[in-house]
Design a protein around this motif. Structure first.
Motif, PDB file in Angstrom:
ATOM      1  N   GLU A   7       0.830  -1.212   0.000  1.00  0.00           N
ATOM      2  CA  GLU A   7       0.000   0.000   0.000  1.00  0.00           C
ATOM      3  C   GLU A   7       0.863   1.259   0.000  1.00  0.00           C
ATOM      4  O   GLU A   7       0.587   2.215  -0.722  1.00  0.00           O
ATOM      5  CB  GLU A   7      -0.930  -0.004   1.220  1.00  0.00           C
ATOM      6  N   SER A  22       0.521   3.811  -3.052  1.00  0.00           N
ATOM      7  CA  SER A  22      -0.101   5.111  -2.786  1.00  0.00           C
ATOM      8  C   SER A  22       0.669   6.236  -3.468  1.00  0.00           C
ATOM      9  O   SER A  22       0.205   7.356  -3.508  1.00  0.00           O
ATOM     10  CB  SER A  22      -0.157   5.355  -1.283  1.00  0.00           C
ATOM     11  N   GLN A  66      -5.812   4.994  -4.259  1.00  0.00           N
ATOM     12  CA  GLN A  66      -6.284   5.793  -3.120  1.00  0.00           C
ATOM     13  C   GLN A  66      -7.463   5.124  -2.423  1.00  0.00           C
ATOM     14  O   GLN A  66      -7.531   5.116  -1.189  1.00  0.00           O
ATOM     15  CB  GLN A  66      -6.679   7.204  -3.580  1.00  0.00           C
ATOM     16  N   CYS A  80      -6.085   2.118  -0.437  1.00  0.00           N
ATOM     17  CA  CYS A  80      -5.348   2.584   0.744  1.00  0.00           C
ATOM     18  C   CYS A  80      -6.304   3.171   1.776  1.00  0.00           C
ATOM     19  O   CYS A  80      -6.110   2.987   2.987  1.00  0.00           O
ATOM     20  CB  CYS A  80      -4.314   3.636   0.353  1.00  0.00           C
TER      21      CYS A  80
END
Lengths: 202, 429
Positions: free
Chosen positions: B99, B103, B184, B187
């Motif tokens: 992640e 990201s 996004q 995450c």
């Protein structure tokens, strides 16, 4: 019991029955798992665990070393790779092999205006033969290392053992094991929690 | 029975094991960011101060770095989604690092935008107009955007419905929206799970990833075509999207594995990243190295066999002018890692795997360089100092932000429902 050899009409001395080994049953998977660890620690080498379901980690509990099949596979792969490369080079480049008559030289085959031999065109065949021969070597090596095919096993004589493909868990220690001793091994199997301990005839 | 987690649950989640001190890594991330920004400024300065050929080199070198920095998050995003879809329990505690990396997809997309703006800037300040007969070229990254370059080009006229600026810009926004949106949202779900401990977020992630992977596949295919393949718009390869994907995945997995080994070296992730997880990560690095070789050889092989001039030009130019790299790639990107990582003990040796992972990241940079940099229109082929600073600028900026991201939050997801499975993970083969 004396055996009469009717053909030669003489009495044969009774033979001491030879034993394959000793088998013991266990109640559940944790019990057989711990028993396997104890057999390993006791130093047995020729023995096996029989169960109707796979037991994760049993190979480690039995102290088994890694399989040698990978080496068979590697040998098969290298053989396939080499054969495929040499074969194509020999067939298509008109190569004359040293020490062989000219009759055995390959043909110069014109395809697509490409060079007679190029590594690019050889790669797919090299890949295929590598895969093919490593598959053969893996299957063959697996069978050879397992001693297969084999149509008979002494344990099959035991009715209790046949249920190992259903709901029984069994450890069998072979008489060939250097640490095997009929009464001692029997006592040992009892001490690690085995029940229905039986001698298995050859 | 010995089938128990290698490490007790409580001890894995002790703060010392999964968190850094507040100030940790600030020198490293600050240094990487500083050097990265300095290098990028040097690239821009060198480009503005040089002639058209130098401008072109700087632009292409920067774009190499941009695509490398884009590739890491894209690879991590793909792997994260695959793990979600397959409900991969073994990777549950490694998820946070995937992640962290994915990201930063926004950064990669921003770099591509920067390259586009950089091109516009250089074309505007350069007084050179393209004259193919005289061998003079304006410093364009995408030559088909140069009206003088494509004048009378039959192939361009044929491809014009796909290769035009409005469609390029529109689809670029779509690609970026897919990448940034997916990373996004995923995450965000992970972050919410850390806060409210709801296991439903894991299910939502899995469901989202099924659709996400389809969107990702299309976006990656066409982003590879639009953003990279059209640098030489005469050339075409239907394999190129997969090639781009394979390179991204192997580089992301190699960098992630190196990060995990480094974190364990600093005394973190005890029990969460064991030799078993190391083994699996290096299996994936190994596997996707072979996948990359398979894809790139297939691409080369079909073009070699078909022997169509506008296809082979791509490879003959690289073979003749960038010979060393053309030979380094198959050896360094395939044969060396293949032979080194083939034995099982090698894949469980953290030191060796760390070295190989760093090597694979380097080879991925070489791979992207080999794809992009030869398209720079210079009279004399060769390397320049701009190649080093141009490539390293975006890569170091990415690295700095990644380090900052890693130390800013717990190193593992705190409430993943598959935690026990991850802790007791074991390779039986």
């Amino acid at each position: 019991m004396a055996v009469i050899d009717t053909h030669n009409a003489r009495e044969i001395a009774p033979e001491e029955p030879s034993y394959y080994g000793i088998m013991a049953e266990f109640d559940d998977i944790p019990a057989i798992f711990e028993a396997a660890q104890k057999c390993r620690d006791h130093g047995f080498t020729k023995w096996d665990v029989y169960a109707p379901v796979p037991i994760h980690g049993i190979d480690e509990a039995m102290g088994m070393k890694g399989s040698k099949v990978a080496f068979c596979m590697g040998a098969g792969a290298l053989t396939g790779l080499t054969i495929a490369f040499l074969m194509q080079w020999w067939f298509s480049a008109g190569s004359k092999l040293p020490g062989l008559l000219d009759v055995f030289s390959g043909y110069e085959i014109i395809t697509h205006g490409k060079p007679f031999f190029a590594w690019e065109q050889a790669v797919p065949i090299m890949f295929e033969l590598t895969v093919l021969l490593s598959a053969f070597a893996t299957i063959g090596g697996m069978l050879a290392l397992n001693g297969l095919p084999r149509w008979y096993h002494p344990l099959f004589k035991k009715d209790r053992f046949l249920r190992v493909s259903d709901d029984r868990l069994v450890i069998a220690i072979e008489a060939k094991d250097p640490k095997f001793d009929q009464s001692e091994t029997k006592a040992f199997l009892e001490s690690v929690g085995g029940n229905h301990i039986e001698l298995v005839e050859e | 029975m010995s089938i128990a987690p290698h490490f007790e649950l409580g001890r894995v989640f002790e703060r010392d094991n999964i968190e850094f001190r507040k100030s940790a890594g600030s020198v490293l991330s600050g240094g990487m960011l500083g050097v990265g920004i300095l290098f990028t400024l040097l690239t821009i300065g060198g480009a503005l101060g040089g002639d058209a050929a130098t401008k072109s080199v700087a632009l292409h070198a920067f774009y190499v770095g941009a695509i490398v920095a884009l590739g890491f998050p894209l690879g991590a995003l793909a792997f994260h989604m695959i793990c979600n879809v397959t409900n991969a329990g073994w990777a549950a505690l490694l998820r946070r690092q995937f992640e962290n990396m994915m990201s930063l997809a926004w950064l990669g997309c921003l770099f591509v935008l920067c390259a586009f703006l950089f091109q516009a800037l250089l074309v505007n300040v350069s007084d050179v107009t393209t004259d193919k007969a005289a061998g003079v070229y304006a410093p364009f990254l995408w030559n088909w955007m140069d009206p003088n370059y494509v004048k009378g080009d039959v192939l361009y006229d044929h491809k014009q419905p796909f290769l035009n600026l409005p469609l390029f810009l529109f689809l670029s926004i779509v690609y970026a929206a897919v990448y940034i949106g997916l990373s996004q949202v995923l995450c965000g779900l992970a972050k919410r799970q850390d806060e409210d401990a709801s296991r439903w977020h894991t299910l939502t992630m899995g469901r989202l990833s099924t659709i996400g992977l389809v969107l990702y596949a299309f976006a990656t295919m066409f982003a590879a075509f639009h953003w990279i393949m059209t640098l030489d718009f005469h050339w075409f390869s239907t394999m190129y999207g997969v090639y781009f994907f394979a390179g991204n995945l192997v580089s992301a997995l190699a960098l992630l594995t190196a990060i995990f080994i480094a974190l364990r070296f600093f005394g973190k992730l005890n029990g969460a990243f064991t030799d078993e997880h190391l083994h699996d990560m290096s299996k994936f690095v190994f596997g996707f190295t072979v996948f990359w070789a398979y894809i790139s050889f297939s691409q080369y092989f079909l073009i070699w066999y078909a022997n169509i001039p506008e296809e082979t030009a791509y490879f003959t130019m690289r073979r003749d002018e960038w010979t060393a790299l053309s030979f380094l790639l198959p050896i360094g990107h395939f044969i060396v890692p293949f032979l080194v990582l083939l034995p099982r003990p090698a894949r469980r040796n953290a030191g060796l795997v760390f070295v190989m992972c760093c090597w694979m990241v380097f080879m991925h940079i070489v791979d992207v360089f080999w794809n992009i940099r030869p398209e720079a229109k210079t009279k004399v082929p060769g390397y320049s100092w701009l190649d080093v600073v141009g490539v390293l600028g975006p890569v170091l900026i990415f690295g700095g932000l990644l380090v900052r991201k890693i130390v800013s939050q717990p190193l593992v997801p705190l409430h993943d429902p598959r935690t026990t499975e991850a802790l007791s993970h074991k390779n039986y083969v």
